[in-house]
Scaffold this motif. Structure first.
Motif, PDB file in Angstrom:
ATOM      1  N   ASP A  72      21.206   5.473 -19.256  1.00 47.32           N
ATOM      2  CA  ASP A  72      21.267   6.000 -20.620  1.00 47.32           C
ATOM      3  C   ASP A  72      22.236   5.183 -21.465  1.00 47.32           C
ATOM      4  O   ASP A  72      23.188   4.582 -20.953  1.00 47.32           O
ATOM      5  N   PRO A  73      22.027   5.159 -22.775  1.00 47.02           N
ATOM      6  CA  PRO A  73      22.926   4.398 -23.655  1.00 47.02           C
ATOM      7  C   PRO A  73      24.379   4.817 -23.549  1.00 47.02           C
ATOM      8  O   PRO A  73      25.281   3.985 -23.670  1.00 47.02           O
ATOM      9  N   GLU A  74      24.651   6.119 -23.308  1.00 45.52           N
ATOM     10  CA  GLU A  74      26.036   6.558 -23.230  1.00 45.52           C
ATOM     11  C   GLU A  74      26.738   5.990 -21.994  1.00 45.52           C
ATOM     12  O   GLU A  74      27.950   5.743 -22.011  1.00 45.52           O
ATOM     13  N   VAL A  75      25.985   5.762 -20.941  1.00 46.68           N
ATOM     14  CA  VAL A  75      26.565   5.133 -19.753  1.00 46.68           C
ATOM     15  C   VAL A  75      26.828   3.661 -20.013  1.00 46.68           C
ATOM     16  O   VAL A  75      27.902   3.131 -19.697  1.00 46.68           O
ATOM     17  N   SER A 311      44.641   1.546 -14.439  1.00 46.75           N
ATOM     18  CA  SER A 311      43.436   1.193 -15.172  1.00 46.75           C
ATOM     19  C   SER A 311      42.190   1.394 -14.321  1.00 46.75           C
ATOM     20  O   SER A 311      41.188   1.961 -14.785  1.00 46.75           O
ATOM     21  N   SER A 312      42.244   0.954 -13.060  1.00 45.77           N
ATOM     22  CA  SER A 312      41.075   1.122 -12.195  1.00 45.77           C
ATOM     23  C   SER A 312      40.833   2.585 -11.872  1.00 45.77           C
ATOM     24  O   SER A 312      39.676   3.034 -11.816  1.00 45.77           O
ATOM     25  N   ALA A 313      41.906   3.359 -11.663  1.00 42.87           N
ATOM     26  CA  ALA A 313      41.738   4.787 -11.391  1.00 42.87           C
ATOM     27  C   ALA A 313      41.167   5.515 -12.596  1.00 42.87           C
ATOM     28  O   ALA A 313      40.250   6.348 -12.469  1.00 42.87           O
ATOM     29  N   ASN A 314      41.679   5.199 -13.789  1.00 44.55           N
ATOM     30  CA  ASN A 314      41.162   5.833 -15.000  1.00 44.55           C
ATOM     31  C   ASN A 314      39.706   5.463 -15.236  1.00 44.55           C
ATOM     32  O   ASN A 314      38.885   6.322 -15.596  1.00 44.55           O
ATOM     33  N   SER A 315      39.358   4.202 -15.019  1.00 44.17           N
ATOM     34  CA  SER A 315      37.977   3.769 -15.214  1.00 44.17           C
ATOM     35  C   SER A 315      37.045   4.429 -14.202  1.00 44.17           C
ATOM     36  O   SER A 315      35.920   4.826 -14.545  1.00 44.17           O
ATOM     37  N   ALA A 316      37.519   4.573 -12.972  1.00 45.98           N
ATOM     38  CA  ALA A 316      36.681   5.194 -11.944  1.00 45.98           C
ATOM     39  C   ALA A 316      36.415   6.663 -12.274  1.00 45.98           C
ATOM     40  O   ALA A 316      35.282   7.146 -12.168  1.00 45.98           O
ATOM     41  N   VAL A 317      37.468   7.378 -12.672  1.00 48.56           N
ATOM     42  CA  VAL A 317      37.290   8.796 -13.022  1.00 48.56           C
ATOM     43  C   VAL A 317      36.381   8.940 -14.236  1.00 48.56           C
ATOM     44  O   VAL A 317      35.485   9.804 -14.266  1.00 48.56           O
ATOM     45  N   THR A 318      36.593   8.091 -15.238  1.00 51.67           N
ATOM     46  CA  THR A 318      35.760   8.155 -16.439  1.00 51.67           C
ATOM     47  C   THR A 318      34.303   7.875 -16.112  1.00 51.67           C
ATOM     48  O   THR A 318      33.397   8.570 -16.591  1.00 51.67           O
ATOM     49  N   VAL A 320      32.754   8.267 -13.235  1.00 49.41           N
ATOM     50  CA  VAL A 320      32.190   9.383 -12.465  1.00 49.41           C
ATOM     51  C   VAL A 320      31.815  10.535 -13.389  1.00 49.41           C
ATOM     52  O   VAL A 320      30.721  11.142 -13.237  1.00 49.41           O
ATOM     53  N   LEU A 321      32.667  10.854 -14.334  1.00 49.59           N
ATOM     54  CA  LEU A 321      32.363  11.943 -15.279  1.00 49.59           C
ATOM     55  C   LEU A 321      31.148  11.620 -16.142  1.00 49.59           C
ATOM     56  O   LEU A 321      30.306  12.474 -16.399  1.00 49.59           O
TER      57      LEU A 321
END
Length: 329
Positions: A72-75, A311-318, A320-321
């Protein structure tokens, strides 16, 4: 995520200053542990970054096995320039995985072959090979539990199973004086006791994961040898004798069979090792003083590593959500 997802790919540059300064101003044991820890964390973070970007790139490919909602575009909007970097991340991550797998496989193959070659010899701590090629190295355990220095078994004849061994050829021993032979054995035992092969393998894998970590790999290869040099000098009580042994072995030895195996005459700046041994012993500090060049470099590298991890942890959580929201129930 924005551009922050790309930060772990370039933040290893913050460790370059400490990689050089640690060799000169830190105790080799402290430098080896510090640089290895930085390299491993930074490599893991950059690999996570590649994996996250690869998900976006894979979702764009026709016939991919991922859920349709992930394209999807949002992803795709979560990663800047998703059409280019997403597809580029696929071969990049594959290359990282293949390179790491080949390094681990070659390391294991070299160890297995060495243990098989020694299977017919008496199981003592030191394996002396009647070889015309002068070389010596510390062979880590090939199986079993534990990783301490080999000790005699219950019968007093040889080491317990699963222990490392010092491998040396008669050609090298013939070129060393008695005191230099003691230095050689003390050096290789230090490699086994501290399991330097693990540090060397870890930084090899880190450099395969991110080429920006190659200076740390080079630095650890040097500091691990310096660590063993200092332990050998302490064990035999003569820094000058260890320096002579290193110089003699470096002139005639062919090195070790693999970069992840440590040895007295391992490739590297041998003159610097000799010069360090001819000077006073380095001071042992758990962390360098803050207001020095090496201290500032260490804190800069620590800050870069922490930023990479966050940064990697924040990107991974984002990610996944976002993927969870885009996936229909």
């Amino acid at each position: 995520m924005g551009v922050f997802v790309f930060l772990p790919l370039v933040l290893p540059l913050t460790a370059w200053p400490v990689a050089r300064l640690a060799e000169q101003h830190l105790h080799p044991r402290t430098a080896t542990r510090l640089l290895t820890a930085l390299a491993v964390v930074l490599a893991l973070c950059s690999t996570v970054c590649l994996a996250l970007v690869m998900v976006v790139g894979t979702a764009q490919l026709p016939g991919n096995p991922l859920p349709d909602g992930w394209s999807d575009p949002e992803v795709r909007a979560a990663v800047p320039y998703d059409e280019v970097v997403g597809k580029a991340a696929i071969p990049a991550l594959c290359a990282v995985l293949v390179a790491c797998a080949r390094t681990v496989r070659r390391h294991g193959r070299v160890r297995r072959r060495a243990h098989l070659a020694l299977a017919g010899l008496r199981g003592t701590e030191v394996a002396v090979l009647p070889d015309a090629e002068p070389y010596a190295y510390a062979l880590p355990p090939g199986g079993g539990r534990g990783g301490a220095v080999p000790r005699a078994g219950a019968d007093g004849r040889g080491p317990r199973r699963g222990r490392g061994r010092v491998v040396v050829t008669t050609a090298l021993l013939d070129r060393l004086r008695p005191g230099e032979r003691r230095a050689l054995f003390a050096h290789e035992r230090a490699h086994l006791a501290a399991r330097h092969d693990r540090f060397l393998l870890a930084v090899q894998l880190a450099a395969r994961a991110n080429p920006f970590l190659r200076p740390l790999r080079t630095a650890v290869a040097y500091t691990a040898e310096r660590w063993a040099d200092e332990e050998a000098a302490r064990a035999i009580g003569s820094r000058r004798t260890v320096a002579r042994a290193i110089g003699t072995a470096a002139l005639v030895s062919r090195g070790t069979p693999h970069p992840t195996l440590a040895g007295l005459a391992a490739p590297g700046p041998v003159p610097r090792r000799v010069a360090a041994l001819l000077g006073p012993a380095p001071a042992v500090r758990p962390w360098p003083p803050a207001f020095t060049a090496v201290g500032l470099a260490a804190w800069g590298a620590a800050a870069g590593t922490a930023a990479s991890a966050m940064s990697s942890a924040n990107s991974a959580v984002t990610m996944v959500l976002i993927l969870h929201a885009a996936t229909p129930l």
